[in-house]
Design a protein around this motif. Structure first.
Motif, PDB file in Angstrom:
ATOM      1  N   ALA A  61       0.816  -1.181   0.084  1.00  0.00           N
ATOM      2  CA  ALA A  61      -0.015  -0.028  -0.041  1.00  0.00           C
ATOM      3  C   ALA A  61       0.811   1.445  -0.054  1.00  0.00           C
ATOM      4  O   ALA A  61       1.974   1.299   0.154  1.00  0.00           O
ATOM      5  CB  ALA A  61      -0.979  -0.056   1.249  1.00  0.00           C
ATOM      6  N   SER A  62       0.193   2.366  -0.121  1.00  0.00           N
ATOM      7  CA  SER A  62       0.803   3.638  -0.175  1.00  0.00           C
ATOM      8  C   SER A  62       1.823   3.897  -1.219  1.00  0.00           C
ATOM      9  O   SER A  62       2.340   3.190  -1.989  1.00  0.00           O
ATOM     10  CB  SER A  62       1.357   4.150   1.356  1.00  0.00           C
ATOM     11  N   VAL A  63       2.815   5.102  -0.951  1.00  0.00           N
ATOM     12  CA  VAL A  63       3.885   5.291  -1.893  1.00  0.00           C
ATOM     13  C   VAL A  63       4.992   4.486  -1.819  1.00  0.00           C
ATOM     14  O   VAL A  63       5.454   4.045  -2.773  1.00  0.00           O
ATOM     15  CB  VAL A  63       4.125   6.839  -1.733  1.00  0.00           C
ATOM     16  N   PRO A  64       5.364   3.950  -0.638  1.00  0.00           N
ATOM     17  CA  PRO A  64       6.661   2.982  -0.473  1.00  0.00           C
ATOM     18  C   PRO A  64       6.248   1.719  -1.409  1.00  0.00           C
ATOM     19  O   PRO A  64       6.902   1.443  -1.842  1.00  0.00           O
ATOM     20  CB  PRO A  64       6.496   2.827   0.921  1.00  0.00           C
ATOM     21  N   GLY A  65       5.065   1.400  -1.327  1.00  0.00           N
ATOM     22  CA  GLY A  65       4.401   0.079  -1.919  1.00  0.00           C
ATOM     23  C   GLY A  65       4.793   0.283  -3.485  1.00  0.00           C
ATOM     24  O   GLY A  65       5.008  -0.591  -4.132  1.00  0.00           O
ATOM     25  N   ARG A  66       4.287   1.429  -3.920  1.00  0.00           N
ATOM     26  CA  ARG A  66       4.372   1.848  -5.144  1.00  0.00           C
ATOM     27  C   ARG A  66       5.776   1.757  -5.567  1.00  0.00           C
ATOM     28  O   ARG A  66       6.279   1.116  -6.760  1.00  0.00           O
ATOM     29  CB  ARG A  66       3.467   3.056  -5.545  1.00  0.00           C
TER      30      ARG A  66
END
Lengths: 696, 106
Positions: free
Chosen positions: A94-99
């Motif tokens: 999830a979230s930016v780190p996941g992307r």
């Protein structure tokens, strides 16, 4: 906690030139390389990164598992600045780190308000406002460990630049490299620890196996693990009443699990066999205990038994193990297949116990083995099989039990993929027979007179073997040292004839120089030889050549001298001494008692010799083997060619009588120069020896 | 397998040893003939010989022939019982010059 973390040093200018962050990356790499504490280094690195990039805060998240796996989380392992989220967990994808992790590429979020994946700290109950950020993956090649984020330029008016993003990527790469190295180191350490544990386990297992017994002990086992730890075990437990309990088992599977079950099974046997002497009951008790801890799908094949040396009886129960192999006194094998399934299958047993088999091994042996033995593969990839095992047992039957097992295991070779475990129970009668047989030379069954029966390659290097055999047989027959020496020489010469003139005939005929050496002998030697040789050769061959000694005796003698020397030199003709036996060139040596003497039979597969010619040529054409043939006749009582067995070439039988053979006399030959005249009178049979005996 | 040779003032002593049989006679023969080829008088020390057969005897005979034709000395020394037994059986104990005991020519 926040106080303990390095604070961001304020008023530091943001990076102005490319070299600045490259210098920082270089110094980070160096610092990581020398770091012994990854966490401390990470904390320090994060502070320097935040400072260099003029960020308000920085955080490092590490994955707690495989990024693609469900449930993997990102956990905050380090942070600097006012945002204290150490230990915060986020879903990995999830979230930016996941992307960022998904694309394995750094991202700059200039305005978090318009990023659909951004999760504001406030939603997690954290009072910190993130306006913009850069997130870079921590990893090495395709491996992903986590991310580093820098949050909010410290100067509110500044925006994170593309160069900041590039710098963070480079620093994250350096940190990722450090993490990878640390993890590799930890893996190595873990492997080392595991290896040490395995070694310890193997040592524990070895201690569970009975200590190496007296090599003559009638019940012996052998265990050779394929890896450090074994799934096999055996045990031998002498009982107070003189009986011996024994067990052999094979745990399904390999490695640590199998080894642990093996340890348990071994411990159970050792403790229970002292009280429970009925194999069937013992097995069912062991199973009941084992099943409590055994993982589903594992099972143990096991044979337990009790041997009573007094009655020669063996009583066994077999839970699904390979059939024990009995070899009786006559060398016949019998197998005892398992009547019940392995331990751990948990089937219902009749009377709640394993069925037993009781049989006698009087005069024989019982062998238990694991499939590491019967399924061992030879160099050609062929499996040994039960027949192969039987052959190995036969081949080593005369060895003491311990040496026998070692020989069998040794014959399996080193490339053994499975544990090798063997157990032998030798009956006391068999032990006595074997020990008695060792005091006698080997003999064929049903022929008590047979002292030696051996096949020898027909080559010069093997003659010493023949001599030892003859010597041993003569000694066994009670002959004196000198009688034995005489027979040894006679048989040696007979074998030489076979090697040189039988098997070597073709080569020799092609290569032998035919010119008599006698031509080169001075007249003086010729005369001397002529005189001295006349007596033995005349006597030895008078039967066949008497007529040749007629009026032309001088001429004949002259030829004899040449011939004898030439014949004596014949060993070198055609390099017979150096030739090696080709395949199938063998001499079958058998030595038998024959009434009051010994009979040495030599069977070869060379072209047939004409017996008449063999004796008759001695004087008329003595070139080959003159001296050797003379020795054969002189040192024995009878030299006879007999009809060869089917498929063989020749059968030569030398007979030497033992009559009058007393205790070894002192050697007379020291006096032989003085006694030459008298010995010249003797016919070249055993009388020469009797003469010596008389002197003694 | 080679045999020890000791040279002393024109005389070489070859120490034959062990079992001089069909396998080892060629080496013994070569040693003896090679020594004679160096124009050395030859003493064949048989003290270490435990066994000798017809091929070994033949080697001695051939060496003796060669010594005679080359006018070189030839003596057998340290002839122990096993060798003497075979020499006398072949009636060669009267043919060879044999030094009793000492391994050097008189």
């Amino acid at each position: 906690m926040a106080a303990a973390r390095p604070a961001v040093v304020s008023n530091t200018a943001a990076l102005r030139r490319d070299e600045d962050y490259l210098d920082l990356v270089a110094s980070l790499i160096e610092e990581f390389a020398h770091s012994e504490d990854l966490q401390a280094s990470m904390d320090a690195a994060l502070a320097r990164i935040a400072e260099a990039l003029d960020a308000d805060a920085a955080v490092m998240f590490l994955l707690d598992g495989d990024f693609d796996a469900d449930g993997t989380r990102l956990i905050c392992r380090s942070c600097v600045g006012p945002l204290d989220v150490l230990g915060l967990e986020l879903p990995a994808q999830a979230s930016v780190p996941g992307r960022v992790l998904k694309h394995n590429q750094a991202e700059r979020v200039a305005d978090t308000a318009i990023d659909p994946d951004f999760v504001a700290p406030q939603t997690l109950g954290i009072d910190y406002d993130i306006r913009s950020l850069i997130c870079a993956p921590l990893g090495h090649r395709d491996e992903r460990y986590g991310v580093i984020e820098i949050l909010n330029p410290r100067e509110p008016a500044r925006r994170f630049s593309a160069r900041d993003e590039e710098a963070l990527s480079a620093m994250a790469a350096a940190a990722g490299f450090a993490i990878r190295n640390t993890r590799l180191t930890q893996e190595l350490l873990a492997q080392n620890r595991l290896r040490q544990e395995l070694e310890l386990a193997a040592a524990v297992q070895r201690n569970l196996l009975p200590a190496a017994a007296d090599p003559e002990a009638p019940v012996q086992g052998l265990n050779r693990p394929a890896r450090g730890v074994s799934g096999d075990f055996f045990d031998v437990l002498p009982l107070p009443d003189g009986r011996v309990a024994f067990a052999l088992a094979d745990v399904s599977g390999k490695g640590m699990n199998a080894a642990l079950i093996m340890v348990k099974a071994a411990t159970l046997f050792r403790s229970m066999a002292k009280r429970v002497h009925e194999p069937g009951l013992l097995l069912s008790r062991i199973e009941a205990e084992l099943c409590e801890t055994m993982a589903f799908g594992m099972f143990v094949t096991m044979v337990v038994g009790v041997h009573d040396p007094k009655t020669h009886a063996v009583r066994i129960a077999n839970a699904g193990h390979l059939p024990p192999l009995k070899r009786d006194a006559d060398g016949r094998f019998e197998e005892f297949p398992a009547l019940d399934p392995p331990l751990g299958i948990q089937c219902r047993l009749e009377r709640n116990r394993y069925r037993e088999q009781t049989f006698s091994i009087e005069g024989g042996c019982l062998y238990l083995y694991t499939d590491g033995v019967s399924e061992a593969r030879g160099s050609a990839g062929d499996m040994l099989g039960v027949d192969g095992l039987k052959a190995l047992i036969d081949a080593n039957a005369c060895q003491p039990p311990g040496a026998r097992l070692a020989a069998i295991a040794g014959a399996l070779g080193d490339d053994v993929r499975d544990d090798v475990t063997l157990l032998v129970i030798e009956d006391s009668v068999a032990t006595a027979e074997r020990q008695a047989a060792r005091l006698r030379p080997p003999r064929k069954r049903r022929d008590a007179a047979q002292l030696v029966a051996q096949s020898i390659p027909a080559e010069a290097s093997q003659l010493k073997v023949v001599r030892r055999l003859v010597e041993a047989a003569a000694r066994e027959a009670g002959a004196s040292v000198e009688w034995a020496q005489d027979l040894v020489l006679a048989v040696d010469e007979a074998c030489q004839n076979i090697i040189r003139h039988g098997y070597g005939a073709t080569r020799r005929d092609a290569a032998a120089p035919e010119a008599g050496v006698g031509e080169t002998i001075t007249q003086a030697i010729g005369e001397t030889l002529g005189q001295t040789l006349a007596a033995p050769f005349g006597a030895s061959f008078s039967r066949s050549v008497g007529r040749s000694l007629g009026g032309t005796i001088g001429q004949t003698l002259g030829r004899t001298v040449d011939g004898v020397l030439d014949g004596a030199l014949a060993p070198f003709a055609g390099s017979a001494a150096g030739r090696r036996a080709t395949d199938g060139d063998r001499i079958e040596v058998s030595i038998r008692r024959n009434g009051d003497g010994l009979e040495v039979e030599l069977v070869d597969y060379a072209p047939c010799v004409n017996p008449d010619r063999c004796q008759g040529r001695a004087l008329d054409d003595v070139k080959p083997g003159g001296l050797g043939t003379f020795f054969m006749h002189a040192l024995t009582d009878l030299v006879q060619f007999r009809p060869p067995p089917t498929g063989a070439g020749n059968r030569l039988v030398l007979t030497k009588k033992l009559i009058g053979e007393p205790a070894p006399p002192p050697s007379p030959v020291r006096k032989s120069r003085r006694g030459a005249a008298s010995s010249a009178r003797l016919t070249p049979n055993t009388k020469g020896h009797k003469n010596r005996s008389g002197k003694g | 397998m080679s045999f020890r040779i000791s040279d002393n003032a024109g005389t070489s002593t070859v120490f034959l040893s062990g079992e001089i049989d069909l396998e080892r006679s060629p080496a013994a023969r070569k040693t003896l003939l090679d020594t004679l080829a160096r124009k050395q008088a030859l003493v064949v020390d048989l003290g270490g010989v435990t066994y000798i057969d017809s091929s070994g005897i033949a080697s001695l005979v051939e060496a003796y022939q060669k010594a005679r034709t080359s006018n070189l000395g030839f003596t057998l020394a340290e002839v122990g019982p096993p060798v003497m037994r075979v020499l006398s059986l072949a009636r060669l104990d009267k043919v060879f010059p044999i030094t009793p005991g000492a391994s050097h020519p008189a």
